[in-house]
Design an enzyme around this catalytic site. Structure first.
Site: not given
Ligand code: AMP
Ligand code: ZN
Length: 114
Positions: A5, A8, A31, A47, A94, A99, A101, A103
């Site tokens: 990952c 991770c 990003d 994770h 999408g 893992h 997250h 945005h």
């Protein structure tokens, strides 16, 4: 840690990333393909695949995550002008990296979105 990952690995410092904030539980990094002047991803070090299993962060993990997101937005200055917090969950959204997250996107007028 999930051995294959990428988030991770970023959280463990084993893969390069532009980290903007971190604590013992969460990490925030830029990003790789920003959609706006500010585009940071906030991820737990632990994770878990997505928000769908947020309970795996433990009691009040969701609250701590959102507090961390808000503190990152303040550090980056976008709290003044506004910002958007988005998380993709599963194929219809999408999701590309499995893992969890969030945005954090800002620094310009973002327009409408679903
Ligand atoms: P999603 O799973 O749909 O939220 O999309 C994954 C996001 O992670 C995309 O915006 C990618 O640009 C970003 N991303 C993928 N790999 C990296 C990386 N190594 N460092 C920073 N951002 C990344
Ligand atoms: Zn992971």
């Amino acid at each position: 840690m999930s051995s294959d990952c990428i988030f991770c690995k970023i959280a463990a410092g084993e893969m390069p990333a532009d980290v903007v904030a971190s604590d013992d539980e969460f990490v925030a990094f830029k990003d790789a393909h920003p959609l706006a002047p500010v585009h940071v991803l906030v991820a737990p070090r632990r994770h878990i695949t997505s928000l769908d299993v947020i309970e795996l962060l433990g009691p009040d993990g969701a609250g701590r995550l959102l507090h961390f997101v808000a503190s990152v937005a303040r550090e980056l200055g976008v709290h003044e002008t506004g910002y958007r917090v988005v998380t993709n969950i599963g194929p219809d959204a999408g999701q590309e990296v499995f893992h969890l997250h969030l945005h954090v996107i800002g620094g310009r007028r973002l327009g409408e979105m679903a």
